[in-house]
Structure formats: structure tokens, C-alpha cells
Design a protein around this motif. Sequence first.
Motif, PDB file in Angstrom:
ATOM      1  N   UNK A   5      25.366 -73.565  19.502  1.00 24.81           N
ATOM      2  CA  UNK A   5      26.472 -73.156  20.208  1.00 24.81           C
ATOM      3  C   UNK A   5      26.721 -71.640  19.871  1.00 24.81           C
ATOM      4  N   UNK A   6      26.153 -71.142  18.653  1.00 28.73           N
ATOM      5  CA  UNK A   6      26.171 -69.845  18.262  1.00 28.73           C
ATOM      6  C   UNK A   6      25.085 -69.140  19.081  1.00 28.73           C
ATOM      7  N   UNK A   7      23.939 -69.619  19.324  1.00 28.28           N
ATOM      8  CA  UNK A   7      23.123 -69.114  20.183  1.00 28.28           C
ATOM      9  C   UNK A   7      23.167 -68.917  21.548  1.00 28.28           C
ATOM     10  N   UNK A   8      24.178 -69.201  22.296  1.00 28.24           N
ATOM     11  CA  UNK A   8      24.406 -69.300  23.559  1.00 28.24           C
ATOM     12  C   UNK A   8      24.295 -67.704  24.135  1.00 28.24           C
ATOM     13  N   UNK A   9      24.910 -66.990  23.674  1.00 31.16           N
ATOM     14  CA  UNK A   9      24.905 -65.452  24.063  1.00 31.16           C
ATOM     15  C   UNK A   9      24.610 -64.489  22.772  1.00 31.16           C
ATOM     16  N   UNK A  10      23.507 -64.141  22.655  1.00 35.17           N
ATOM     17  CA  UNK A  10      23.466 -63.177  21.434  1.00 35.17           C
ATOM     18  C   UNK A  10      23.257 -61.782  21.932  1.00 35.17           C
ATOM     19  N   UNK A  11      24.257 -60.739  21.722  1.00 38.91           N
ATOM     20  CA  UNK A  11      24.218 -59.506  22.340  1.00 38.91           C
ATOM     21  C   UNK A  11      23.321 -58.751  20.966  1.00 38.91           C
ATOM     22  N   UNK A  12      22.443 -57.648  21.273  1.00 43.07           N
ATOM     23  CA  UNK A  12      21.713 -56.981  20.547  1.00 43.07           C
ATOM     24  C   UNK A  12      21.921 -55.486  20.741  1.00 43.07           C
ATOM     25  N   UNK A  13      22.207 -54.918  19.581  1.00 46.42           N
ATOM     26  CA  UNK A  13      22.716 -53.585  19.762  1.00 46.42           C
ATOM     27  C   UNK A  13      21.259 -52.623  20.125  1.00 46.42           C
ATOM     28  N   UNK A  14      21.941 -51.374  20.490  1.00 39.98           N
ATOM     29  CA  UNK A  14      20.960 -50.369  20.993  1.00 39.98           C
ATOM     30  C   UNK A  14      21.523 -49.004  20.787  1.00 39.98           C
ATOM     31  N   UNK A  15      21.291 -48.336  19.951  1.00 39.69           N
ATOM     32  CA  UNK A  15      22.231 -47.184  19.643  1.00 39.69           C
ATOM     33  C   UNK A  15      21.691 -46.103  20.849  1.00 39.69           C
ATOM     34  N   UNK A  16      20.576 -46.179  21.367  1.00 38.46           N
ATOM     35  CA  UNK A  16      20.354 -45.295  22.690  1.00 38.46           C
ATOM     36  C   UNK A  16      21.448 -45.339  23.579  1.00 38.46           C
ATOM     37  N   UNK A  17      21.647 -46.861  23.932  1.00 39.24           N
ATOM     38  CA  UNK A  17      22.520 -47.061  24.976  1.00 39.24           C
ATOM     39  C   UNK A  17      23.987 -46.972  24.659  1.00 39.24           C
ATOM     40  N   UNK A  18      24.376 -47.474  23.302  1.00 39.06           N
ATOM     41  CA  UNK A  18      25.831 -47.213  22.998  1.00 39.06           C
ATOM     42  C   UNK A  18      25.949 -46.838  21.401  1.00 39.06           C
ATOM     43  N   UNK A  19      25.982 -45.429  21.381  1.00 36.45           N
ATOM     44  CA  UNK A  19      25.775 -44.814  20.134  1.00 36.45           C
ATOM     45  C   UNK A  19      26.915 -45.460  19.201  1.00 36.45           C
ATOM     46  N   UNK A  20      28.112 -45.577  19.459  1.00 30.29           N
ATOM     47  CA  UNK A  20      29.059 -46.229  18.800  1.00 30.29           C
ATOM     48  C   UNK A  20      28.882 -47.847  18.686  1.00 30.29           C
ATOM     49  N   UNK A  21      27.975 -48.422  17.769  1.00 31.66           N
ATOM     50  CA  UNK A  21      27.803 -49.685  17.668  1.00 31.66           C
ATOM     51  C   UNK A  21      28.945 -50.512  17.434  1.00 31.66           C
ATOM     52  N   UNK A  22      29.842 -50.467  16.532  1.00 29.50           N
ATOM     53  CA  UNK A  22      30.968 -51.195  16.168  1.00 29.50           C
ATOM     54  C   UNK A  22      31.750 -51.227  17.367  1.00 29.50           C
ATOM     55  N   UNK A  23      32.268 -50.231  18.031  1.00 32.58           N
ATOM     56  CA  UNK A  23      32.862 -50.289  19.240  1.00 32.58           C
ATOM     57  C   UNK A  23      32.395 -51.140  20.157  1.00 32.58           C
ATOM     58  N   UNK A  24      31.076 -50.898  20.645  1.00 34.23           N
ATOM     59  CA  UNK A  24      30.325 -51.705  21.400  1.00 34.23           C
ATOM     60  C   UNK A  24      30.452 -53.232  20.997  1.00 34.23           C
ATOM     61  N   UNK A  25      30.038 -53.379  19.749  1.00 33.79           N
ATOM     62  CA  UNK A  25      30.046 -54.683  19.225  1.00 33.79           C
ATOM     63  C   UNK A  25      31.456 -55.500  19.412  1.00 33.79           C
ATOM     64  N   UNK A  26      32.534 -54.737  19.263  1.00 33.65           N
ATOM     65  CA  UNK A  26      33.771 -55.387  19.441  1.00 33.65           C
ATOM     66  C   UNK A  26      34.012 -55.836  20.870  1.00 33.65           C
TER      67      UNK A  26
END
Length: 209
Positions: A5-26
Motif C-alpha cells: 500500500x505504501x508503494x502506490x505513489x512514491x514521489x521523488x524529490x528534485x531540487x532543480x524542479x522544486x528547490x524548497x524540498x520540505x515545502x514540496x514534500x508537504x
Amino acid sequence: MGLRESLRLIVITDKKLKPNIPQAVREALEGGATSIQLRLKDSSTREMIEVGRAVRRLATDYGVLYFVDDRLDVALATEADGVQLGPEDMPVGLARELAPNLIIGASVYSVGEAKAAESEGAHFLGAGSVFPTPSKTGVRILGIEGLARVVKAVKIPVVAIGGIDRNNVGLVLKTGVVGVAVISAVMGADDVMKAACELRKAVDEGLQS
């Protein structure tokens, strides 16, 4: 939430696309991401740990899994749930010896690599690249048929990665994968939360059909 169930949608960070990673993760978590993978290419170890700790807290708050791409040391330092290892990273078997409590995901690009990773003790596979993707150039393209062959070749859960978006996710899920991992489809969107929400809905619908 179980592993599949946890593997349904894994979102991977990319600093070039969203420099503020914590905000994008939230925002991705608000949209329904079921796991977050910290991917920080060309960043210092110190930065990875600082950002990783912030992501760890968010993942805990939202009750999802937190993975680190490539780096077992950063995964351990930030109390990650797991690590994603490619063919050129630390061998899966050694990672399991060093970190027996971590979930080990193996990135594979062929049936042969998938079988090898399973035999080494990987808990799940990230198989791709299903389609060409701007997030990772120069990689082998597995295609839908290749992805289906990987799924049939192993018993552990398989997550599809590479060029997946809301328009093609239904086709991808018909191969028998348990979920998808994405970068551009969510982190490249103007509205991260909306993109994650729409993709999560498409994944849920695809897995039910």
C-alpha cells in the motif's frame, strides 16, 4: 499501511524542479503521496542530512514511508524507513547486512537485474525506465512489455518508474505493478498538491480495475 500500500505513489524529490524540498514534500503528501524518496543529486552529505531530517518529520506526521535514494549512510543518519539502491550503488546483500531494519528497494532495468536483486534480498523493485524521461537521461527504456516481463519474473512487489504521468499510469498498472514512482509528474507541476492528488486518484482507480 503495509508495504504494498505504501508503494502506490512514491514521489521523488528534485531540487532543480522544486528547490524548497520540505515545502514540496508537504504539498505532495497533502495530495496523497504514499511514500517520499529523497533524491538530492550534486548535494553535499551535510545538506542531504539536513533536508532528510525535515522530510523524515513530514513522513512521520503523514504516516508514510521515507526512503533515501542511493545513500545508505544518509538513510541511517536521518532514520529513514528504507533506501533505494541502483546497480552501481552498494550491493543489496551488503546493505541488508549493515542495516537489517531498513526496507531495501532495488532499481532494475532488466529481467536479469530484477532476478538478481530479488535473490540478494531486495524487499521491492523499482523497474524502469518505462518511458523516456527528462529526469534521467541516457537510461535504458524498459517499455510496457519489458515492465510486464519483470513483474512476472519475480515474487516481490514491483514499482514502475520513468516517464509516468496521469495519462499513461492506467496502462502501466495493467502490468501488475503495485504502484508508481514519479519525479516530473508531481515535482514538475505548478501545483504539486493537485498533481499528486490527481495521480493518486488515477493509481487507485487503476489498481481497482
